[in-house]
Design an enzyme around this catalytic site. Structure first.
Site, short mmCIF file in Angstrom:
data_model
loop_
_atom_site.label_atom_id
_atom_site.label_comp_id
_atom_site.label_asym_id
_atom_site.label_seq_id
_atom_site.Cartn_x
_atom_site.Cartn_y
_atom_site.Cartn_z
N ASP A 109 -53.24 31.64 22.38
CA ASP A 109 -51.29 31.76 21.97
C ASP A 109 -50.87 30.01 22.52
O ASP A 109 -51.34 29.55 23.31
CB ASP A 109 -50.58 32.32 23.37
CG ASP A 109 -49.02 33.05 22.31
OD1 ASP A 109 -48.27 32.23 21.75
OD2 ASP A 109 -49.75 34.44 22.73
N ASP A 217 -45.96 30.63 19.00
CA ASP A 217 -45.52 31.00 19.28
C ASP A 217 -43.39 30.42 18.84
O ASP A 217 -44.03 29.39 18.81
CB ASP A 217 -45.05 31.10 21.39
CG ASP A 217 -43.65 32.06 21.57
OD1 ASP A 217 -44.00 33.18 21.79
OD2 ASP A 217 -42.77 31.22 22.27
N GLU A 276 -45.67 33.27 14.60
CA GLU A 276 -44.56 33.60 14.67
C GLU A 276 -43.44 33.17 14.47
O GLU A 276 -42.70 32.26 14.81
CB GLU A 276 -44.57 34.00 15.87
CG GLU A 276 -42.96 34.92 16.31
CD GLU A 276 -42.57 34.95 18.15
OE1 GLU A 276 -42.14 35.66 18.62
OE2 GLU A 276 -43.26 34.26 18.86
N HIS A 349 -46.19 42.03 22.37
CA HIS A 349 -45.81 41.96 23.87
C HIS A 349 -43.92 42.11 24.38
O HIS A 349 -43.55 42.21 24.96
CB HIS A 349 -46.68 40.87 24.73
CG HIS A 349 -45.55 39.77 23.76
ND1 HIS A 349 -46.29 39.28 22.64
CD2 HIS A 349 -44.89 38.67 24.43
CE1 HIS A 349 -46.08 38.63 22.15
NE2 HIS A 349 -44.84 37.80 23.14
N ASP A 350 -43.94 41.93 22.74
CA ASP A 350 -41.86 41.35 22.81
C ASP A 350 -41.35 43.19 22.30
O ASP A 350 -40.06 43.07 21.80
CB ASP A 350 -41.43 40.67 22.21
CG ASP A 350 -41.66 39.59 22.58
OD1 ASP A 350 -41.83 39.19 24.16
OD2 ASP A 350 -41.86 38.06 21.81
#
Length: 575
Positions: A109, A217, A276, A349-350
């Site tokens: 990440d 991210d 993302e 995870h969100d």
């Protein structure tokens, strides 16, 4: 995309990741090896056999860098160090070697829109207005006519993703710094070439170490309008919507193309580069993922996971209309058919757990978990499985806000209640949509704490782990786990799934989700009933003679193209 991938696409050979499946590991909640209640790298290594058994190709590892954990590791204080909570660099190297030994890849990440306020770069930046690194972050004086610290003195009216203003006053210098997220996550200034050079060097360091790419991210936020204009007022304490001024900004494609040249050019064509991209449209996604532009291999878009947001936002959910979901995902399938590539996901995870969000986690738990998996995985794109999704893990029954840990949820609760919101109504929204739902520990077995830890877990384990766990599913041929395993096997073995054309059928049906995939002489039909009442799917009569490849219930009797559909049933046919 690397040069080798571009050439492969040009001559008609699909890149390797078209037939691959990615599995996201959120290390804090995956497996704890030392009993401190927090998952760690050695815990991940100890559970690799689970991932090998599932059949995934790539592991995406959420941040394990050094961090004060204001946002659970997405606030990084040292990009080239492992946080002691997760282990050591030697532990990471051992994990990487074990992943590669099993024929899988590992993607890191990459969080470079912002750092932690404890990162040495920011510590130096805030030390003085004359600091050599002052311009590594976004600093501004108070708004004209205001004194520092006065209400309304923030340089812009932008509202943070985590509630409140995006600006925090630094008392020592009398200026404000920008943070689109938490105040402990100051935004890097990508307009400064020194920042970009430092990020590129760090990325090369990890690739040289052997990692196989990056999940980036909120990468489309790195280019902001340098004028930082106010946004349209949203009515929340006078704050405004700055999103149009910092999302997919004027230099975003330049920055990504430069990153490709400086970091990826000339390296192996086996790397993966995923971005993302909050709020991105399909038109923008075609630019980001066009192989000829050398930017990203694929993007995460958010359109389909925003369809159940009500008038009050994500914490005011409304029932999903399946026709809206089909229209959204179908639009992305069509838009990226000739240029670019889709990512396919329900969970991360969100996001809350999909079986609780779009399925039925009570009466039809297994059926809805497997039906939702089927309709997603067999579309055109690279599927992403979030840890526990392959088990059908559900949202958690949080008793109250005291059991929650996520900064977004805690801030929202405090702000909403202070503004007069009913605490129980606010909690209902958080229980349905809060990020902690995806962060409860993976349920490995029925033992105390689900086999996640021998200690006190950092967040409570879902009590349904006594029956919903991996150990209970491995040897059950009808389990959610084994259904996911078969879906992955199909993608690996059938080129029509990886590369075939996509055509939505029954688009106006309110409960049925059906589509066809076509490649050369192969045709695949996926049809699912995403509801709790029986339906009948009426399709081309030629499908009556097709072979049933996969189902999550009993084999249906197909007569003249009419397929009886049990509640939450899903069938895959091929001819």
């Amino acid at each position: 995309m690397t040069l080798e991938q571009t050439v492969a696409t040009t001559v008609g050979t699909a890149p390797w990741w078209t037939s691959a499946v990615v599995y996201q590991v959120y290390p804090r909640s995956f497996a704890d090896s030392n009993g401190d209640g927090v998952g760690d790298l050695n815990g991940v290594t100890s559970r690799l056999d689970h991932l090998e058994r599932l059949g995934v190709d790539v592991i995406w590892l959420s941040p394990v860098y050094a961090s004060p954990h204001a946002d659970n590791g997405y606030d990084i204080s040292d990009y080239q160090a492992i946080d002691p909570a997760f282990g050591t660099l030697e532990d990471f190297d051992r994990l990487l070697a074990e992943v590669h030994a099993r024929g899988m890849k590992l993607v890191m990440d990459l969080v470079v829109n912002h750092t932690s306020d404890e990162h040495p770069w920011f510590v130096e930046s805030r030390s003085s207005k004359d600091s050599p690194k002052r311009d590594w972050y976004w600093w501004r004086p108070p708004r004209e006519g205001f004194e520092a610290g006065q209400p309304g003195a923030e340089p812009t009216n932008w509202e943070s993703f985590f509630s409140g203003p995006t600006w925090t006053l630094d008392e020592a210098t009398g200026e404000y710094y920008l943070h689109l997220f938490d105040r402990k996550q100051p935004d890097l200034n990508w307009e400064n070439p020194e920042v970009r050079e430092a990020v590129h060097a760090m990325m090369r360091w990890w690739l040289d170490r052997g990692v196989d790419g990056f999940r980036m991210d909120v990468i489309n936020l790195i280019s902001k309008n340098p004028e930082l204009p106010d946004g349209a007022t949203t009515g929340t304490g006078g704050l405004g919507d700055g999103f149009p001024h910092y999302s997919t900004g004027p230099r975003i494609h330049e920055f990504l193309q430069e990153m490709h040249r400086e970091v990826f050019e000339g390296r192996s064509g086996q790397l993966l580069n995923v971005g993302e991209t909050l709020g991105v449209t399909w038109e923008q996604a075609r630019l980001f993922t066009d192989p000829a532009r050398r930017e990203l291999d694929m993007v995460f878009q958010f359109e389909h996971v925003s369809l159940d947001h009500g008038p009050g936002g994500k914490f005011d959910p409304k029932p999903l209309d399946l026709r809206d979901l089909k229209a959204s995902l179908g639009r992305w399938q069509t838009a990226l058919a000739d240029v670019g590539w889709n990512s396919l996901y329900w969970n991360n995870h969100d996001q809350p757990r999909v079986v609780s969000r779009f399925g039925d986690d009570r009466k039809y738990w297994r059926e809805s978990a497997t039906a939702l998996a089927t309709v997603l995985h067999l579309q055109r794109g690279t599927p992403f499985v979030y840890q526990g999704e392959e088990l059908g893990m559900t949202n958690a029954p949080f008793a109250g806000v005291h059991e929650m840990r996520d900064v977004e949820s805690l801030n929202h609760y405090a702000e909403a209640v202070a503004a007069g919101g009913d605490p129980e109504s606010v909690l209902r929204g958080l229980r349905a949509m809060g990020r902690d739902n995806g962060r409860t520990p993976v349920q490995w077995d029925a033992s105390p704490n689900a086999g996640f830890t021998a200690g006190e877990p950092w967040i409570e384990v879902n009590p349904n782990h006594t029956w919903l766990n991996a150990q209970a599913q491995y040897d059950d041929p009808d389990s959610v786990f084994n259904h996911y395993r078969r879906l992955i096997e199909l993608r690996h073995s059938l080129p029509v799934i990886a590369r075939g054309d996509f055509r939505m059928v029954l688009a106006d049906e309110p409960y049925l989700y059906a589509y066809e995939r076509t490649l050369d002489n192969d045709r695949l039909l996926v049809v699912a009933n995403l509801g709790g009442t029986p339906q009948t799917a009426t399709l081309d009569g030629a499908w009556s003679a097709a072979d049933l490849l996969l189902t999550n219930v009993d084999e249906p009797s197909v007569v003249s193209g009419r397929i009886p559909m049990e509640p939450w049933s899903a069938h895959v046919f091929m001819k």
